[in-house]
Design an enzyme around this catalytic site. Structure first.
Site, short mmCIF file in Angstrom:
data_model
loop_
_atom_site.label_atom_id
_atom_site.label_comp_id
_atom_site.label_asym_id
_atom_site.label_seq_id
_atom_site.Cartn_x
_atom_site.Cartn_y
_atom_site.Cartn_z
N CYS A 78 78.97 13.76 66.97
CA CYS A 78 79.19 13.24 65.64
C CYS A 78 80.91 13.35 65.59
O CYS A 78 81.34 14.87 65.50
CB CYS A 78 78.75 14.56 64.91
N CYS A 84 83.81 19.72 59.91
CA CYS A 84 82.36 20.61 59.87
C CYS A 84 82.34 21.55 60.59
O CYS A 84 82.89 22.41 61.60
CB CYS A 84 81.60 19.75 59.71
N CYS A 170 73.95 13.61 58.66
CA CYS A 170 73.59 14.85 59.78
C CYS A 170 72.94 14.65 61.00
O CYS A 170 72.02 14.42 60.91
CB CYS A 170 73.96 16.30 59.58
N TYR A 327 60.23 43.41 57.73
CA TYR A 327 61.22 42.58 57.53
C TYR A 327 60.31 40.94 57.70
O TYR A 327 60.61 39.46 58.19
CB TYR A 327 61.90 41.63 58.45
N CYS A 436 68.24 37.57 64.61
CA CYS A 436 69.35 36.84 65.52
C CYS A 436 70.23 37.27 65.47
O CYS A 436 71.84 35.76 65.27
CB CYS A 436 68.98 36.27 63.79
#
Length: 480
Positions: A78, A84, A170, A327, A436
């Site tokens: 990219c 970014c 993207c 969750y 995560c």
């Protein structure tokens, strides 16, 4: 107080060998014990770097020039990767990224969880990498702004700023994104549609949300607008815009999300469909899900199937088990497990997600899954106390008091302490922890292991290639 005597100061230019990688993917170099953190430097590089912010024992520096390139360095695909904030490590080979993520999880469990290195090495399984680490995101949210030439632009925010870098294609998003944005920006120019300005709070178009079902091929476009008018004409030339977007192969739903608040929250809660269906559908883990603009849905479906497959394998389901999924979101893990378990109970704090989960259960003909709305740290203790004291009027089976499996997939902050405490009281045979954030995972693993559990398996999974984020799936069992 006298001024601190720093070894180096701002604007010093230093030559340094990069010997390690930080948690955020930055290169780490040392000069006589003084540590430099250098964004965009790759382990194995020799670089020239300018000190931006100096402390007594370390400094943050800007990469000026790569003097000798590492064998792990590659040219970023990219053109705006450095500016970014999305892909922090695109200039590192994919194989080395996977090694970095495996080590990140391992080191956090050792250092932050206080577990023995040799033990952690014995339970760690190799990271689940991607077969194709590009074009994996099924969702994109593009902020809309005004360029220096006065024309509308779409793109992404530069790292740690709200300045938009123009980009329509993207490389981790789907190819249709560019075609959609081209149509919207051209329409804005033609009809003088203003872009939202965060400072003044004026302007109409704030963001464009695009979603694509990877299995179904269905596409959704939702335009987030600062609209306070009346009627069903939300955008000048609306029918012309929808006609052009509708020509794109797979286009299924076009809507607007009304957000008039001065906030960095992207979506407004009022959704109005202006063309096609209200939702799109997609298949994940053999289940069909209905997706609205506000639905939470995993952004990398290919890796999600692998991660959840690993969670189901760790749960060791035979068709009889009682499972709690805390969750639970829209029920993706819950319903995947319901196909192989006796009964599943899901808990989720977002009411809309709970309703989605119930609809998804009906849609897939699963009648052995129930969902509760509330915080896991409140629902679980309340349920436990009610059942323990023999309260009447609760339809939940007594087997749920001591379930076979508890699955948790908490947000980055990890599990709440009250939730962990109740899990330990309920004493499931197995706990499957999907994380995560390996730092909060390490903290929670220590609490669970101090409470009578032991780690059996840990497996990282790369869900966000070219970024520093990594998911992890863990299996814990009771020690006695």
């Amino acid at each position: 107080m006298g001024k601190e005597n720093f070894l180096y100061k701002k604007d010093d230019v230093l030559t340094v060998d990069i010997v390690d990688i930080g948690n955020d993917g930055e290169g780490i170099g040392k000069i006589d014990g003084y540590t430099l953190f250098i964004k965009d430097a790759v382990i194995g590089d020799k670089v020239s770097a300018k000190v931006m912010k100096a402390k007594k024992n370390y400094a943050y520096a800007h990469l000026e020039k790569v003097l000798e390139a590492s064998s792990f360095r590659q040219e970023a695909k990219c053109p705006i990767a450095r500016q970014c904030g999305g892909c922090q490590i695109q200039n590192m080979t994919y194989e080395r990224q996977l090694e970095f993520k495996q080590n990140k999880v391992r080191n956090n469990i050792v250092r932050l969880g206080g577990f023995d290195e040799a033990f952690v090495d014995s339970v760690m399984e190799p990271i689940i990498g991607m077969d194709e680490p590009w074009r994996y995101r099924n969702k994109a949210q593009y902020p809309i702004g005004t360029g220096k030439d006065g024309k509308p632009v779409a793109g992404y925010y530069a790292g740690r700023t709200h300045s938009i870098i123009p980009v329509k294609d993207c490389l981790i998003g789907v190819k249709e994104n560019q075609e959609i944005l081209d149509i919207i920006l051209a329409h804005m120019e033609k009809y003088k549609v203003s872009a939202y300005d965060e400072v003044s709070g004026k302007g109409l178009l704030r963001h464009v949300l695009i979603r694509k079902g990877f299995t179904s091929g269905q596409i959704m476009v939702c335009l987030v607008i600062n609209f306070s008018g009346k009627g069903a004409e939300y955008i000048p030339g609306q029918s012309e815009l929808t006609e052009k977007l509708a020509e794109i192969d797979g286009m299924t739903s076009i809507s607007v999300s009304i957000n008039t608040e001065k906030t960095n929250v992207i979506m407004g809660l009022k959704i109005r469909t202006i063309w096609g269906a209200d939702t799109i559908s997609d298949t994940l883990c053999g289940l069909e899900f209905e997706i609205s603009p506000l639905s939470f849905y995993q952004v990398n479906p290919v890796q999600t199937q692998k991660l959840y497959g690993q969670a189901i394998e760790y749960a060791h389901l035979t068709g009889q088990e009682t499972v709690w999924d805390l969750y639970c979101g829209i029920g993706t893990i819950s319903l995947s497990m319901a196909k192989a378990a006796g009964h599943v109970y899901g808990v989720e704090v977002i009411p809309d997600a709970v309703e989605d989960a119930k609809r998804n259960a009906d849609r897939n003909g699963l009648d052995n899954a129930d969902f509760y709305c509330g915080k896991a740290e409140e629902v679980l203790p309340e349920f436990y106390e009610k059942k323990r004291l023999g309260a009447e009027g609760d339809s939940v089976s007594d087997a749920a008091l001591h379930p076979d499996v508890i699955v948790v997939d908490p947000p980055r902050k990890g599990c709440d302490s009250a939730c962990l405490e109740t899990m330990l009281k309920m004493q499931p045979d197995r706990i499957v922890y999907v994380s995560c954030d390996s730092a909060t995972l390490a903290r929670d693993l220590r609490i669970l292991c101090d409470g009578g559990y032991e780690i059996k398996k840990v497996r990282p999974c790369d869900m966000f290639s070219w970024s520093v984020h990594v998911e992890t799936c863990c299996l814990l069992t009771k020690t006695s």
